[in-house]
Design a protein around this motif. Structure first.
Motif, PDB file in Angstrom:
ATOM      1  N   GLY A 128      -9.266  34.664   3.065  1.00 15.99           N
ATOM      2  CA  GLY A 128     -10.198  34.364   1.974  1.00 15.99           C
ATOM      3  C   GLY A 128      -9.437  34.483   0.669  1.00 15.99           C
ATOM      4  O   GLY A 128      -9.134  35.582   0.204  1.00 15.99           O
ATOM      5  N   ALA A 129      -9.063  33.335   0.112  1.00 14.72           N
ATOM      6  CA  ALA A 129      -8.288  33.368  -1.128  1.00 14.72           C
ATOM      7  C   ALA A 129      -8.947  32.447  -2.143  1.00 14.72           C
ATOM      8  O   ALA A 129      -8.430  31.388  -2.488  1.00 14.72           O
ATOM      9  CB  ALA A 129      -6.845  32.972  -0.861  1.00 14.72           C
ATOM     10  N   ARG A 180     -11.591  33.180  -5.712  1.00 17.37           N
ATOM     11  CA  ARG A 180     -11.366  33.792  -7.032  1.00 17.37           C
ATOM     12  C   ARG A 180     -10.767  35.188  -6.934  1.00 17.37           C
ATOM     13  O   ARG A 180      -9.757  35.496  -7.570  1.00 17.37           O
ATOM     14  CB  ARG A 180     -12.694  33.810  -7.800  1.00 17.37           C
ATOM     15  N   VAL A 181     -11.353  36.038  -6.083  1.00 13.42           N
ATOM     16  CA  VAL A 181     -10.878  37.421  -5.993  1.00 13.42           C
ATOM     17  C   VAL A 181      -9.550  37.500  -5.232  1.00 13.42           C
ATOM     18  O   VAL A 181      -8.597  38.146  -5.688  1.00 13.42           O
ATOM     19  CB  VAL A 181     -11.955  38.309  -5.318  1.00 13.42           C
ATOM     20  N   CYS A 213      -4.836  32.981   4.479  1.00 12.70           N
ATOM     21  CA  CYS A 213      -5.682  32.163   5.349  1.00 12.70           C
ATOM     22  C   CYS A 213      -7.027  31.858   4.681  1.00 12.70           C
ATOM     23  O   CYS A 213      -7.716  32.775   4.225  1.00 12.70           O
ATOM     24  CB  CYS A 213      -5.922  32.926   6.657  1.00 12.70           C
ATOM     25  N   GLN A 237     -10.455  28.662   4.802  1.00 17.63           N
ATOM     26  CA  GLN A 237     -11.095  27.752   5.763  1.00 17.63           C
ATOM     27  C   GLN A 237     -10.334  26.439   5.884  1.00 17.63           C
ATOM     28  O   GLN A 237     -10.220  25.872   6.948  1.00 17.63           O
ATOM     29  CB  GLN A 237     -12.528  27.480   5.337  1.00 17.63           C
ATOM     30  N   SER A 268      -6.944  24.397   0.661  1.00 15.22           N
ATOM     31  CA  SER A 268      -7.318  25.522  -0.205  1.00 15.22           C
ATOM     32  C   SER A 268      -6.306  26.671  -0.089  1.00 15.22           C
ATOM     33  O   SER A 268      -5.948  27.321  -1.081  1.00 15.22           O
ATOM     34  CB  SER A 268      -8.736  25.958   0.168  1.00 15.22           C
ATOM     35  N   ALA A 305     -11.090  38.745   1.560  1.00 12.28           N
ATOM     36  CA  ALA A 305     -11.803  38.377   0.323  1.00 12.28           C
ATOM     37  C   ALA A 305     -12.637  37.125   0.569  1.00 12.28           C
ATOM     38  O   ALA A 305     -12.545  36.151  -0.157  1.00 12.28           O
ATOM     39  CB  ALA A 305     -10.812  38.195  -0.824  1.00 12.28           C
ATOM     40  N   ASP A 332     -19.510  37.634   1.154  1.00 11.49           N
ATOM     41  CA  ASP A 332     -20.090  38.791   1.866  1.00 11.49           C
ATOM     42  C   ASP A 332     -20.629  38.430   3.256  1.00 11.49           C
ATOM     43  O   ASP A 332     -20.431  39.166   4.212  1.00 11.49           O
ATOM     44  CB  ASP A 332     -21.235  39.404   1.034  1.00 11.49           C
ATOM     45  N   HIS A 355     -19.662  36.436   5.360  1.00  2.00           N
ATOM     46  CA  HIS A 355     -18.646  36.071   6.357  1.00  2.00           C
ATOM     47  C   HIS A 355     -17.816  37.282   6.807  1.00  2.00           C
ATOM     48  O   HIS A 355     -17.038  37.175   7.753  1.00  2.00           O
ATOM     49  CB  HIS A 355     -17.665  35.031   5.792  1.00  2.00           C
ATOM     50  N   VAL A 388     -15.615  37.415  10.251  1.00  2.00           N
ATOM     51  CA  VAL A 388     -14.156  37.300  10.124  1.00  2.00           C
ATOM     52  C   VAL A 388     -13.492  38.529  10.746  1.00  2.00           C
ATOM     53  O   VAL A 388     -12.490  38.419  11.472  1.00  2.00           O
ATOM     54  CB  VAL A 388     -13.745  37.111   8.638  1.00  2.00           C
ATOM     55  N   HIS A 410     -14.051  47.301  -4.488  1.00  2.00           N
ATOM     56  CA  HIS A 410     -14.779  46.345  -5.343  1.00  2.00           C
ATOM     57  C   HIS A 410     -14.360  46.502  -6.796  1.00  2.00           C
ATOM     58  O   HIS A 410     -14.556  47.570  -7.398  1.00  2.00           O
ATOM     59  CB  HIS A 410     -16.297  46.596  -5.223  1.00  2.00           C
ATOM     60  N   LEU A 458     -15.440  43.271 -12.183  1.00  2.00           N
ATOM     61  CA  LEU A 458     -15.026  42.248 -13.137  1.00  2.00           C
ATOM     62  C   LEU A 458     -15.676  40.951 -12.678  1.00  2.00           C
ATOM     63  O   LEU A 458     -15.822  40.727 -11.483  1.00  2.00           O
ATOM     64  CB  LEU A 458     -13.490  42.108 -13.114  1.00  2.00           C
ATOM     65  N   PHE A 491     -15.046  37.623 -11.816  1.00  2.00           N
ATOM     66  CA  PHE A 491     -13.879  36.778 -11.535  1.00  2.00           C
ATOM     67  C   PHE A 491     -14.310  35.319 -11.662  1.00  2.00           C
ATOM     68  O   PHE A 491     -14.497  34.614 -10.671  1.00  2.00           O
ATOM     69  CB  PHE A 491     -13.368  37.031 -10.108  1.00  2.00           C
TER      70      PHE A 491
HETATM   71  N1  NAP Z   1     -16.466  36.584  -7.878  1.00  2.00           N
HETATM   72  C1  NAP Z   1     -16.600  37.808  -8.363  1.00  2.00           C
HETATM   73  O1  NAP Z   1     -16.822  37.989  -9.566  1.00  2.00           O
HETATM   74  C2  NAP Z   1     -16.459  39.020  -7.462  1.00  2.00           C
HETATM   75  C3  NAP Z   1     -16.243  40.269  -8.067  1.00  2.00           C
HETATM   76  C4  NAP Z   1     -15.997  41.375  -7.265  1.00  2.00           C
HETATM   77  C5  NAP Z   1     -16.054  41.237  -5.875  1.00  2.00           C
HETATM   78  N2  NAP Z   1     -16.321  40.015  -5.313  1.00  2.00           N
HETATM   79  C6  NAP Z   1     -16.332  39.932  -3.838  1.00  2.00           C
HETATM   80  O2  NAP Z   1     -15.137  39.311  -3.419  1.00  2.00           O
HETATM   81  C7  NAP Z   1     -15.365  38.588  -2.186  1.00  2.00           C
HETATM   82  C8  NAP Z   1     -14.910  37.154  -2.361  1.00  2.00           C
HETATM   83  O3  NAP Z   1     -15.631  36.570  -3.427  1.00  2.00           O
HETATM   84  P1  NAP Z   1     -15.046  35.316  -4.247  1.00  2.00           P
HETATM   85  O4  NAP Z   1     -15.901  35.193  -5.459  1.00  2.00           O
HETATM   86  O5  NAP Z   1     -13.574  35.427  -4.404  1.00  2.00           O
HETATM   87  O6  NAP Z   1     -15.382  34.123  -3.225  1.00  2.00           O
HETATM   88  P2  NAP Z   1     -14.885  32.607  -3.308  1.00  2.00           P
HETATM   89  O7  NAP Z   1     -14.253  32.314  -4.622  1.00  2.00           O
HETATM   90  O8  NAP Z   1     -16.052  31.802  -2.848  1.00  2.00           O
HETATM   91  O9  NAP Z   1     -13.743  32.521  -2.196  1.00  2.00           O
HETATM   92  C9  NAP Z   1     -14.016  32.734  -0.842  1.00  2.00           C
HETATM   93  C10 NAP Z   1     -12.773  32.427  -0.034  1.00  2.00           C
HETATM   94  O10 NAP Z   1     -13.046  32.771   1.327  1.00  2.00           O
HETATM   95  C11 NAP Z   1     -12.608  31.709   2.158  1.00  2.00           C
HETATM   96  N3  NAP Z   1     -13.382  31.776   3.403  1.00  2.00           N
HETATM   97  C12 NAP Z   1     -14.720  31.689   3.560  1.00  2.00           C
HETATM   98  N4  NAP Z   1     -15.028  31.859   4.867  1.00  2.00           N
HETATM   99  C13 NAP Z   1     -13.852  32.042   5.528  1.00  2.00           C
HETATM  100  C14 NAP Z   1     -13.493  32.220   6.881  1.00  2.00           C
HETATM  101  N5  NAP Z   1     -14.430  32.259   7.827  1.00  2.00           N
HETATM  102  N6  NAP Z   1     -12.187  32.381   7.180  1.00  2.00           N
HETATM  103  C15 NAP Z   1     -11.237  32.331   6.217  1.00  2.00           C
HETATM  104  N7  NAP Z   1     -11.513  32.150   4.919  1.00  2.00           N
HETATM  105  C16 NAP Z   1     -12.805  32.001   4.577  1.00  2.00           C
HETATM  106  C17 NAP Z   1     -12.811  30.461   1.347  1.00  2.00           C
HETATM  107  O11 NAP Z   1     -12.003  29.440   1.886  1.00  2.00           O
HETATM  108  P3  NAP Z   1     -12.074  27.901   1.383  1.00  2.00           P
HETATM  109  O12 NAP Z   1     -11.507  27.935   0.007  1.00  2.00           O
HETATM  110  O13 NAP Z   1     -11.226  27.141   2.332  1.00  2.00           O
HETATM  111  O14 NAP Z   1     -13.537  27.526   1.427  1.00  2.00           O
HETATM  112  C18 NAP Z   1     -12.348  30.946  -0.033  1.00  2.00           C
HETATM  113  O15 NAP Z   1     -10.945  30.887  -0.119  1.00  2.00           O
HETATM  114  C19 NAP Z   1     -16.853  38.752  -1.876  1.00  2.00           C
HETATM  115  O16 NAP Z   1     -17.009  39.828  -1.004  1.00  2.00           O
HETATM  116  C20 NAP Z   1     -17.450  39.098  -3.234  1.00  2.00           C
HETATM  117  O17 NAP Z   1     -18.641  39.863  -3.131  1.00  2.00           O
HETATM  118  C21 NAP Z   1     -16.521  38.894  -6.067  1.00  2.00           C
END
Ligand code: NAP
Length: 282
Positions: free
Chosen positions: A8-9, A11-12, A32, A34, A38, A67, A70, A72, A76, A126, A129, A131
């Motif tokens: 999961g790469a 924003r975070v 890694c 999806q 990406s 990352a 939630d 997933h 994962v 956690h 911020l 992101f």
């Molecule tokens: N955004 C924020 O402000 C923030 C702040 C603090 C904590 N968080 C936490 O950080 C985590 C990630 O959030 P995010 O905002 O970074 O999410 P995001 O930007 O939507 O990125 C999610 C990543 O996960 C990948 N993914 C989804 N399902 C997958 C799977 N089954 N196998 C492998 N990769 C998978 C996606 O791949 P693809 O790109 O190929 O779709 C994408 O690279 C969450 O738990 C969230 O609660 C977020």
């Protein structure tokens, strides 16, 4: 240097991996997501790592960051656990004694139970911020508070890793995670929502279009400055704070007629504002 694998790469994941690579805290190994496209974009942003789109293509590492969204995380973790068990049959120890953590503010480390059962040290980490984009978040990260929860060894190691990129860590009890995260939603996520509702209403009421954005920005800035200087209770103004219940009722009806959800939000926030004003008056 310890190796880190990332599942999961977005924003975070991109932000943290980039910062750890730049500071030499971890050697970023497999990334890694999806889709391979990406993952390749992520590797380009991180400036390190090998892009993959299947867990089965990942190598053993000291630390694993999940990352993913939630919803997933558990799936994962279970997928990774299956892969580890499959590899163990041929004597390959993918995550024995490794640290595996996810980045959710709301969910506990126990989402990674399938990996804990295979001798991995599990935690949640956690960063408080918003992101909004990896490039902005990488610049804004230093000084961010980071809540850690889970296995003692994993928490101690992650504390060091987050502090090395400028995070300020504290430990959170597992049972407090949901409300802790709800507080973050109030503190940051709802602000753009309120901003957007105000914009929509002003558009409806004929305020000149070019004036709306500066108007919102000025009011937001004033509110932030007043809260910082006076505290929330003293900074509160408006009809509910003044006890003008007649106006609150009329306004509630008008907003509800315009948009039922906005009307409910208006009522709930007016109720909370009245309580805050009463607290300030004590
Ligand atoms: N955004 C924020 O402000 C923030 C702040 C603090 C904590 N968080 C936490 O950080 C985590 C990630 O959030 P995010 O905002 O970074 O999410 P995001 O930007 O939507 O990125 C999610 C990543 O996960 C990948 N993914 C989804 N399902 C997958 C799977 N089954 N196998 C492998 N990769 C998978 C996606 O791949 P693809 O790109 O190929 O779709 C994408 O690279 C969450 O738990 C969230 O609660 C977020």
């Amino acid at each position: 240097m310890k190796t880190i694998n990332i599942i999961g790469a977005g924003r975070v994941g991109r932000t943290l991996a980039h910062l750890w690579h730049k500071t030499g805290v971890f050697a970023v190994q497999d990334v890694c997501t999806q889709s391979l496209f990406s993952a390749q974009e992520a590797v380009q942003f991180i400036e390190a790592g090998r892009a993959v789109c299947r867990i089965d293509d990942m190598r053993a590492a000291d630390v694993w960051m999940l990352a993913v969204p939630d919803g997933h995380i558990k799936l994962v973790a279970e997928g990774l656990a299956k892969f580890i068990q499959k590899q163990a049959v041929s004597g390959v120890k993918i995550a024995d004694g490794a640290i595996v953590f996810h980045c959710s503010g709301a969910l506990p480390a126990s989402e990674l139970q399938a990996l804990g059962a295979l001798n991995a040290h599990t935690a949640s980490a956690h960063a408080l911020l918003s992101f909004s984009s990896p490039a902005r978040a990488a610049q804004q990260f230093a000084g961010s508070l980071c809540a850690l929860e889970g296995d003692d060894l994993a928490v101690a190691k992650l504390k060091k890793a987050f502090e090395q990129i400028g995070g300020q860590c504290f430990e959170l009890a597992t049972n407090d995670k949901i409300l802790y995260h709800a507080a973050a939603v109030f503190a940051t996520n709802f602000v753009p929502v309120l901003h957007s509702v105000a914009t929509d209403l002003w558009q409806q009421t004929g305020v000149p279009a070019h004036m709306i954005e500066p108007l919102c920005n000025t009011l937001l800035q004033n509110a932030v400055n007043n809260i910082q200087v006076q505290g929330a209770a003293q900074a509160l103004t408006g009809p509910a704070a003044r006890g003008d219940t007649g106006l609150v009722t009329v306004q509630s009806q008008a907003v509800t007629a315009w948009n039922a959800s906005a009307g409910q939000a208006y009522d709930a926030l007016s109720h909370l504002a009245t309580h805050l004003a009463m607290k300030a008056a004590k």
